[in-house]
Design an enzyme around this catalytic site. Structure first.
Site, PDB file in Angstrom:
ATOM      1  N   PRO A   1       0.834  -1.205   0.000  1.00  0.00           N
ATOM      2  CA  PRO A   1       0.000   0.000   0.000  1.00  0.00           C
ATOM      3  C   PRO A   1       0.866   1.250   0.000  1.00  0.00           C
ATOM      4  O   PRO A   1       1.792   1.385   0.810  1.00  0.00           O
ATOM      5  CB  PRO A   1      -0.791  -0.124   1.310  1.00  0.00           C
ATOM      6  CG  PRO A   1       0.084  -0.940   2.205  1.00  0.00           C
ATOM      7  CD  PRO A   1       0.818  -1.897   1.310  1.00  0.00           C
ATOM      8  N   MET A   2       0.565   2.169  -0.912  1.00  0.00           N
ATOM      9  CA  MET A   2       1.324   3.419  -1.018  1.00  0.00           C
ATOM     10  C   MET A   2       0.371   4.538  -1.395  1.00  0.00           C
ATOM     11  O   MET A   2      -0.465   4.378  -2.276  1.00  0.00           O
ATOM     12  CB  MET A   2       2.448   3.267  -2.050  1.00  0.00           C
ATOM     13  CG  MET A   2       3.503   2.242  -1.638  1.00  0.00           C
ATOM     14  SD  MET A   2       4.641   1.807  -2.960  1.00  0.00           S
ATOM     15  CE  MET A   2       3.586   0.805  -4.037  1.00  0.00           C
ATOM     16  N   ALA A   3       0.511   5.651  -0.738  1.00  0.00           N
ATOM     17  CA  ALA A   3      -0.453   6.745  -0.860  1.00  0.00           C
ATOM     18  C   ALA A   3      -0.230   7.578  -2.109  1.00  0.00           C
ATOM     19  O   ALA A   3       0.869   7.601  -2.683  1.00  0.00           O
ATOM     20  CB  ALA A   3      -0.360   7.645   0.375  1.00  0.00           C
TER      21      ALA A   3
ATOM     22  N   SER B   1      -4.352   1.803  -0.532  1.00  0.00           N
ATOM     23  CA  SER B   1      -4.178   2.586   0.682  1.00  0.00           C
ATOM     24  C   SER B   1      -5.433   3.376   1.027  1.00  0.00           C
ATOM     25  O   SER B   1      -6.165   3.830   0.147  1.00  0.00           O
ATOM     26  CB  SER B   1      -3.007   3.562   0.501  1.00  0.00           C
ATOM     27  OG  SER B   1      -2.905   4.457   1.585  1.00  0.00           O
TER      28      SER B   1
ATOM     29  N   GLN C   1      -5.969  -1.422   2.629  1.00  0.00           N
ATOM     30  CA  GLN C   1      -5.129  -1.045   3.764  1.00  0.00           C
ATOM     31  C   GLN C   1      -5.837   0.037   4.573  1.00  0.00           C
ATOM     32  O   GLN C   1      -6.264   1.062   4.030  1.00  0.00           O
ATOM     33  CB  GLN C   1      -3.774  -0.527   3.278  1.00  0.00           C
ATOM     34  CG  GLN C   1      -2.848  -0.053   4.378  1.00  0.00           C
ATOM     35  CD  GLN C   1      -2.991   1.426   4.663  1.00  0.00           C
ATOM     36  OE1 GLN C   1      -3.461   2.185   3.827  1.00  0.00           O
ATOM     37  NE2 GLN C   1      -2.598   1.846   5.860  1.00  0.00           N
TER      38      GLN C   1
ATOM     39  N   TYR D   1      -5.770   2.782   7.639  1.00  0.00           N
ATOM     40  CA  TYR D   1      -5.171   3.591   8.697  1.00  0.00           C
ATOM     41  C   TYR D   1      -6.245   3.853   9.744  1.00  0.00           C
ATOM     42  O   TYR D   1      -7.395   4.118   9.408  1.00  0.00           O
ATOM     43  CB  TYR D   1      -4.651   4.921   8.149  1.00  0.00           C
ATOM     44  CG  TYR D   1      -3.301   4.839   7.490  1.00  0.00           C
ATOM     45  CD1 TYR D   1      -2.193   4.377   8.190  1.00  0.00           C
ATOM     46  CD2 TYR D   1      -3.117   5.263   6.170  1.00  0.00           C
ATOM     47  CE1 TYR D   1      -0.945   4.311   7.598  1.00  0.00           C
ATOM     48  CE2 TYR D   1      -1.874   5.205   5.562  1.00  0.00           C
ATOM     49  CZ  TYR D   1      -0.787   4.739   6.279  1.00  0.00           C
ATOM     50  OH  TYR D   1       0.438   4.663   5.695  1.00  0.00           O
TER      51      TYR D   1
ATOM     52  N   THR E   1      -2.609  -0.965   9.256  1.00  0.00           N
ATOM     53  CA  THR E   1      -1.250  -0.513   9.529  1.00  0.00           C
ATOM     54  C   THR E   1      -1.184   0.032  10.944  1.00  0.00           C
ATOM     55  O   THR E   1      -1.965   0.910  11.314  1.00  0.00           O
ATOM     56  CB  THR E   1      -0.829   0.568   8.520  1.00  0.00           C
ATOM     57  OG1 THR E   1      -0.807  -0.010   7.207  1.00  0.00           O
ATOM     58  CG2 THR E   1       0.545   1.111   8.837  1.00  0.00           C
TER      59      THR E   1
ATOM     60  N   ARG F   1      10.026  13.109   8.434  1.00  0.00           N
ATOM     61  CA  ARG F   1      10.720  12.903   7.157  1.00  0.00           C
ATOM     62  C   ARG F   1      11.343  14.219   6.709  1.00  0.00           C
ATOM     63  O   ARG F   1      10.669  15.114   6.200  1.00  0.00           O
ATOM     64  CB  ARG F   1       9.736  12.334   6.134  1.00  0.00           C
ATOM     65  CG  ARG F   1       9.140  11.013   6.639  1.00  0.00           C
ATOM     66  CD  ARG F   1       7.971  10.511   5.831  1.00  0.00           C
ATOM     67  NE  ARG F   1       7.333   9.382   6.528  1.00  0.00           N
ATOM     68  CZ  ARG F   1       6.227   8.783   6.121  1.00  0.00           C
ATOM     69  NH1 ARG F   1       5.613   9.191   5.016  1.00  0.00           N
ATOM     70  NH2 ARG F   1       5.726   7.768   6.817  1.00  0.00           N
TER      71      ARG F   1
ATOM     72  N   LYS G   1       0.023  -4.873   9.600  1.00  0.00           N
ATOM     73  CA  LYS G   1       1.283  -4.405   9.004  1.00  0.00           C
ATOM     74  C   LYS G   1       1.980  -3.442   9.956  1.00  0.00           C
ATOM     75  O   LYS G   1       1.365  -2.524  10.481  1.00  0.00           O
ATOM     76  CB  LYS G   1       1.001  -3.709   7.670  1.00  0.00           C
ATOM     77  CG  LYS G   1       2.231  -3.167   6.970  1.00  0.00           C
ATOM     78  CD  LYS G   1       1.846  -2.577   5.624  1.00  0.00           C
ATOM     79  CE  LYS G   1       3.049  -2.020   4.881  1.00  0.00           C
ATOM     80  NZ  LYS G   1       3.506  -0.735   5.455  1.00  0.00           N
TER      81      LYS G   1
ATOM     82  N   HIS H   1       7.899   0.265   7.616  1.00  0.00           N
ATOM     83  CA  HIS H   1       7.314   1.309   6.771  1.00  0.00           C
ATOM     84  C   HIS H   1       8.341   1.851   5.778  1.00  0.00           C
ATOM     85  O   HIS H   1       8.360   3.042   5.460  1.00  0.00           O
ATOM     86  CB  HIS H   1       6.755   2.441   7.640  1.00  0.00           C
ATOM     87  CG  HIS H   1       5.468   3.015   7.126  1.00  0.00           C
ATOM     88  ND1 HIS H   1       4.237   2.621   7.591  1.00  0.00           N
ATOM     89  CD2 HIS H   1       5.216   3.951   6.186  1.00  0.00           C
ATOM     90  CE1 HIS H   1       3.284   3.301   6.965  1.00  0.00           C
ATOM     91  NE2 HIS H   1       3.858   4.116   6.102  1.00  0.00           N
TER      92      HIS H   1
ATOM     93  N   SER I   1       9.799  -3.692   3.066  1.00  0.00           N
ATOM     94  CA  SER I   1      10.850  -2.724   3.392  1.00  0.00           C
ATOM     95  C   SER I   1      12.189  -3.173   2.818  1.00  0.00           C
ATOM     96  O   SER I   1      12.885  -4.001   3.409  1.00  0.00           O
ATOM     97  CB  SER I   1      10.949  -2.468   4.903  1.00  0.00           C
ATOM     98  OG  SER I   1       9.703  -2.036   5.436  1.00  0.00           O
TER      99      SER I   1
ATOM    100  N   VAL J   1      12.718  -4.568  -0.401  1.00  0.00           N
ATOM    101  CA  VAL J   1      12.711  -5.595  -1.450  1.00  0.00           C
ATOM    102  C   VAL J   1      12.923  -4.929  -2.804  1.00  0.00           C
ATOM    103  O   VAL J   1      12.159  -4.035  -3.192  1.00  0.00           O
ATOM    104  CB  VAL J   1      11.392  -6.381  -1.439  1.00  0.00           C
ATOM    105  CG1 VAL J   1      11.326  -7.346  -2.615  1.00  0.00           C
ATOM    106  CG2 VAL J   1      11.235  -7.120  -0.114  1.00  0.00           C
TER     107      VAL J   1
ATOM    108  N   GLY K   1       7.281  -2.365  -2.703  1.00  0.00           N
ATOM    109  CA  GLY K   1       6.765  -1.012  -2.641  1.00  0.00           C
ATOM    110  C   GLY K   1       7.384  -0.059  -3.634  1.00  0.00           C
ATOM    111  O   GLY K   1       6.937   0.062  -4.768  1.00  0.00           O
TER     112      GLY K   1
END
Length: 364
Positions: free
Chosen positions: A82-84, A111, A131, A133, A159, A168, A236, A260, A292, A294, A314
Site C-alpha cells: 500500500p502506497m499513498a 491505501s 489497507q 489507517y 497498519t 521525514r 502491518k 514502513h 521494506s 525488497v 513497494g
C-alpha cells in the site's frame, strides 16, 4: 532519430527513469525516509548480508513461482504494497498499478490515502486488499470497511506503526504539500485540506495525518476490527516478536514484518534482521509477510529462506508507475517474476515452498 533507451535490466533501472521525470520534491517524497534515514539504509544492508545456501543436483528445470497467500493461489509470493497518493507519479494513479498487478496475478493493496476512490481501484480487476489507517473518527473507519467490502476488496490490512507520521526531513525541508489535483479520495472532501496547505518548514502531509490519524491504537481496537470483519485480516508494522505472537493470538490471518520502508521510527531494525524471530513467534498460527527494502527476485528468495510466506514490494512499483504508467508497472512485475524464476533455479528450488527450507548465513 534518437536511440531507443534499453529496457530496464533490473528494478533499480526504473528508479533512474522515474527520477528523470518527477519533480524533485515528489522524488524526495517517495524516496526519502525518516530522520537521518538510518533504517532506510539498514533495510538494504540487511538483505544484502543474507547469503542463501543453494541446493545442487536438485533436478529443477523450470520452477513454479506460485504460492498461497491468505488461502488463495498467487502467481508470485508477492503483493504490491500500500502506497499513498499515486497520482503524484502518473495521471492514471492507483487503477493503473492495480491493473498491472491483476495482469501479473498478484494482489494489489489499496491505501486509505489513495488518490482514487477504492471503488475505481477494484474496478481495475484482480485481487485488491484494502489497507486501513486507524482514524480518529471511528464511524469513518466503519464506513471505509463497508465501502471496501462492497467494492470487492478481499482482505483488510491494518497498519499499526503510524501513531504519528515519522519526521521525514526531506519533506520538511521541501515544505512538501500535495498539489491541487491530488487528494485523499477515500476521505470526505474537507478531511485533507491540511495536506494541500504549504507552510515553510512543515510537511503538509504530516500535518494532515496528525489531524486525522488516531495515535492511541491499542490491542482492544485490533480485537474490535477482528470481530468487525469476516475478511482475512493482516497487521502491518510488526517488528517485535512479542507483538507478532499477540497478533496471532488475536486471530489475524497474517502479520507483515515492516518498518514502513524506513519512514517511521528511524533506528528501528531492518526487517530482514527480525523476520526469523517473528516466524518463530507466530509458530504457524498465521502467515508472515515481509516488506521494506525488497528490490528484486533475489530478495524474494532471501525472505522466503528466512521463513516468510511472501513479500510486499513497494518503491520499485512507484518507480515503474512514474516511468511508464500501467505498462511500466507490468514490465516491472514481469521482470520480478523472471528474476524469481532464475533465483529459484539457481538455488535448486522447484517452487517458493522449497525456498523456505533453504539455509541462510548472515554476513557473507
Amino acid at each position: 532519430m534518437a536511440d531507443t533507451p534499453p529496457a530496464p535490466a533490473s528494478l533499480a533501472d526504473f528508479a533512474d527513469a522515474a527520477r528523470a521525470v518527477l519533480p524533485a520534491t515528489v522524488w524526495d517524497f517517495i524516496d526519502g525516509g525518516s530522520g537521518t534515514e538510518t533504517t532506510l539504509r539498514a533495510n538494504r544492508a540487511a538483505l544484502d548480508a543474507v547469503a542463501v545456501l543453494p541446493r545442487v543436483l536438485a533436478g529443477v528445470d523450470t520452477p513454479a513461482t506460485t504460492a498461497r497467500l491468505l488461502g488463495r493461489e498467487q502467481a508470485l509470493p508477492v503483493a504490491v504494497a500500500p502506497m499513498a497518493y499515486q497520482r503524484l507519479l502518473h495521471p492514471d494513479g492507483e487503477p493503473a498499478l492495480a491493473a498491472a498487478a491483476a495482469e501479473a496475478g498478484v494482489p494489489y493493496v489499496a491505501s486509505t490515502l489513495s488518490s482514487v476512490p477504492i471503488e475505481e481501484i477494484t474496478a481495475a480487476g484482480g485481487q485488491v486488499w484494502f489497507q486501513l489507517y486507524w482514524l480518529r473518527d471511528r464511524q469513518l473507519v466503519c464506513d471505509l470497511l463497508d465501502r471496501a467490502q462492497a467494492a470487492g476488496a478481499t482482505a483488510v490490512m491494518v497498519t499499526v506503526d503510524v501513531p504519528v507520521l515519522g519526521r521525514r526531513l526531506r519533506d520538511v525541508r521541501n515544505s512538501f504539500a500535495l498539489p491541487p489535483h491530488v487528494a485523499a479520495a477515500n476521505l470526505p472532501g474537507d478531511r485533507d485540506d491540511l495536506a494541500h496547505a504549504g507552510t515553510p518548514g512543515v510537511s503538509a502531509v504530516a500535518a494532515h495525518t496528525g489531524a486525522v490519524f488516531a495515535p492511541a491504537l491499542g490491542w482492544a481496537d485490533l480485537e474490535w476490527l477482528r470481530a468487525r470483519t469476516t475478511s482475512p485480516l493482516l497487521v502491518k508494522g510488526i517488528l517485535d516478536p512479542r507483538d507478532a505472537a499477540r497478533a496471532a493470538q488475536a486471530g489475524v490471518d497474517a502479520v507483515v514484518v515492516s518498518n514502513h520502508g524506513g519512514r517511521q521510527l528511524d533506528g528501528a531494525p531492518a526487517t530482514a534482521r527480525v523476520l526469523p524471530e517473528v516466524v518463530t513467534a507466530v509458530d504457524g498460527r498465521c502467515q508472515v509477510l515481509m516488506d521494506s527494502g525488497v528490490r528484486g527476485g533475489t530478495d524474494v528468495l532471501r525472505a522466503l529462506a528466512l521463513g516468510a510466506d511472501g513479500v510486499l514490494v513497494g518503491r520499485p512499483m512507484l518507480w515503474a508507475l512514474a516511468a511508464g504508467g500501467r505498462a511500466g508497472a507490468r514490465a516491472a512485475l514481469e521482470l520480478l517474476a523472471a528474476e524469481l524464476r532464475d533465483a529459484l533455479t539457481l538455488a535448486g528450488c522447484a517452487d517458493p515452498a522449497a525456498a523456505r527450507t533453504l539455509r541462510t548465513i548472515t554476513g557473507g
